[in-house]
Design an enzyme around this catalytic site. Structure first.
Site, PDB file in Angstrom:
ATOM      1  N   TRP A  85       0.797  -1.618   0.254  1.00  0.00           N
ATOM      2  CA  TRP A  85       0.187   0.149  -0.097  1.00  0.00           C
ATOM      3  C   TRP A  85       0.667   1.253   0.195  1.00  0.00           C
ATOM      4  O   TRP A  85       1.615   1.435   0.973  1.00  0.00           O
ATOM      5  CB  TRP A  85      -0.658  -0.252   1.180  1.00  0.00           C
ATOM      6  CG  TRP A  85      -2.076  -0.798   1.682  1.00  0.00           C
ATOM      7  CD1 TRP A  85      -3.750   0.136   2.064  1.00  0.00           C
ATOM      8  CD2 TRP A  85      -1.762  -1.791   1.650  1.00  0.00           C
ATOM      9  NE1 TRP A  85      -4.283  -1.081   1.512  1.00  0.00           N
ATOM     10  CE2 TRP A  85      -3.711  -1.900   1.366  1.00  0.00           C
ATOM     11  CE3 TRP A  85      -1.240  -3.635   0.956  1.00  0.00           C
ATOM     12  CZ2 TRP A  85      -3.935  -4.228   1.288  1.00  0.00           C
ATOM     13  CZ3 TRP A  85      -1.775  -4.561   1.073  1.00  0.00           C
ATOM     14  CH2 TRP A  85      -3.490  -4.630   1.017  1.00  0.00           C
ATOM     15  N   ILE A  97       1.540  -2.690  -6.484  1.00  0.00           N
ATOM     16  CA  ILE A  97       1.332  -1.914  -5.925  1.00  0.00           C
ATOM     17  C   ILE A  97      -0.023  -1.845  -5.854  1.00  0.00           C
ATOM     18  O   ILE A  97      -1.403  -1.136  -6.479  1.00  0.00           O
ATOM     19  CB  ILE A  97       2.045  -1.000  -6.961  1.00  0.00           C
ATOM     20  CG1 ILE A  97       3.988  -1.280  -6.329  1.00  0.00           C
ATOM     21  CG2 ILE A  97       2.019   0.356  -6.417  1.00  0.00           C
ATOM     22  CD1 ILE A  97       4.138  -1.197  -5.481  1.00  0.00           C
ATOM     23  N   LYS A  98      -0.185  -1.364  -4.456  1.00  0.00           N
ATOM     24  CA  LYS A  98      -2.227  -0.603  -4.502  1.00  0.00           C
ATOM     25  C   LYS A  98      -1.205   0.683  -4.177  1.00  0.00           C
ATOM     26  O   LYS A  98      -1.008   1.143  -3.821  1.00  0.00           O
ATOM     27  CB  LYS A  98      -2.665  -1.410  -3.090  1.00  0.00           C
ATOM     28  CG  LYS A  98      -3.669  -0.955  -2.530  1.00  0.00           C
ATOM     29  CD  LYS A  98      -4.414  -0.904  -1.267  1.00  0.00           C
ATOM     30  CE  LYS A  98      -5.474  -0.286  -1.323  1.00  0.00           C
ATOM     31  NZ  LYS A  98      -6.474  -0.330   0.256  1.00  0.00           N
ATOM     32  N   GLN A  99      -2.560   2.111  -5.180  1.00  0.00           N
ATOM     33  CA  GLN A  99      -2.066   2.818  -4.747  1.00  0.00           C
ATOM     34  C   GLN A  99      -3.954   3.387  -4.840  1.00  0.00           C
ATOM     35  O   GLN A  99      -4.895   2.840  -5.767  1.00  0.00           O
ATOM     36  CB  GLN A  99      -1.662   3.611  -5.961  1.00  0.00           C
ATOM     37  CG  GLN A  99      -0.636   4.937  -5.657  1.00  0.00           C
ATOM     38  CD  GLN A  99      -0.292   5.898  -4.470  1.00  0.00           C
ATOM     39  OE1 GLN A  99      -1.041   5.950  -3.855  1.00  0.00           O
ATOM     40  NE2 GLN A  99       0.925   5.188  -4.954  1.00  0.00           N
TER      41      GLN A  99
END
Length: 350
Positions: A199, A236-238
């Site tokens: 995150w 990837i968390k965005q």
């Protein structure tokens, strides 16, 4: 497709008809059935990590597409259990969290040690478990921007998780410690054969001015993504970007005119593509978050977010509150609509 267009309303042509002229799609590694073979077979990830990634990408309604639909429920710690589960108290019960992800056909469920540990023997073999290994608890007063480990990688492995998730608050006072800490966590998770999800969130009071909130600026979040892939996050968390020019407005960091004039534009798909570019041109998958629940507008918001992410070259959505803060049937319907965007071949890369 008709239902998707209904939710897009007057933005149908703006989003579905957009052609990206900033970073051409030919430069990207795009999601698809051969995604893992294209990227991770050539990497230093061991065979057990490849097995874990394969299980995650080949579960649920998006199995084999290269896209992900993940249910994240860590808000009981991150926000407070009362605020998170007040709209639907059923989700105080960990079993209902996992059941929602299963019924909705998600690729995986991301939650806390407590939730996943208590349900592990019944469900860990039925749906990929992603243990969120660190949190920002809000019982400390005054609140501060920090993430601390709530358990160990070995605990996550023992309860049958195929991946660990972690947050780094880039820009915060404690970000350097978090960066070092999670880099070490990811090394050990890979050694044990688990995938890693980061995150990559921005947190600094100075990033929000009277005129603009730059926590979701494409340039700042893009650089956070780039730091995330540097410590070998596999996903990837965005948050979806909704502005740009954070570095220039706040007068810090290093920039080039090309990153604003050539590599992006004000269009939401181009802003998101800059995030994808910072994930090694799509070699590491970008999943955008669904955001807070706004009631009836949730369906419109997640459809727009999914369309933007997919057309930008992203790898899916990780949507929690919009799904679990409503009746189970509606939550399942919302998650199915997200998945419908990624399964719809007529919604193409811009």
């Amino acid at each position: 497709m008709d239902k998707i267009k209904t939710y897009l309303k007057d933005q149908e042509e703006y989003l579905l008809g957009h052609t990206c002229k900033s970073i051409d799609k030919s430069r990207l590694t795009l999601p698809g059935p051969e995604y893992l073979e294209k990227v991770f077979v050539n990497s230093d990830r061991n065979l057990q990590v490849l097995n874990s990634l394969s299980r995650l990408y080949n579960s649920g309604n998006l199995a084999g597409t290269g896209y992900l639909s993940i249910l994240p429920v860590d808000q009981g710690i991150e926000h407070s259990a009362g605020s998170a589960f007040g709209p639907n108290p059923d989700y105080f019960d960990p079993e209902n969290i996992v059941e929602l992800a299963l019924e909705a056909g998600c690729n995986g469920v991301a939650s806390t040690f407590g939730v996943l540990g208590l349900t592990a023997r019944k469900y860990a073999h039925k749906i990929p478990y992603i243990v969120k290994i660190n949190h920002n608890e809000l019982l400390t007063y005054p609140n501060k921007f920090d993430q601390v480990l709530f358990g160990t990688v070995k605990e996550a492995w023992n309860l049958g998780a195929c991946a660990v998730g972690a947050t780094i608050y880039f820009g915060s006072e404690e970000s350097i410690r978090q960066l070092k800490e999670i880099a070490e966590v990811f090394v050990y998770a890979h050694e044990l054969g688990m995938a890693t999800i980061l995150w990559c969130y921005m947190r600094n009071s100075a990033f929000k001015t009277k005129e603009q909130d730059f926590h979701t600026a494409a340039d700042l979040t893009g650089q956070a993504n780039h730091l995330g892939v540097t410590i070998q996050a596999d996903i990837i968390k965005q948050k979806l970007p909704n502005t740009n020019g954070g570095f220039t407005a706040l007068h810090f960091g290093k920039t080039s005119k090309e990153m604003y004039e050539d590599l992006s534009s004000p269009h939401p798909i181009d802003l998101c593509r800059f995030q994808v570019a910072n994930c090694y041109m799509g070699k590491v998958g970008l999943i955008n978050s669904g955001g807070a629940s706004s009631g009836q507008s949730d369906f419109e918001e997640v459809i727009k977010t999914a369309v933007i992410n997919k057309r930008a070259g992203g790898s899916g959505l990780i949507c929690g509150r919009k799904a679990f803060q409503r009746p189970r049937k509606e939550g399942v319907e919302l998650l199915h609509l997200i998945q419908a965007v990624y399964n719809n071949e007529s919604i193409t890369i811009a």
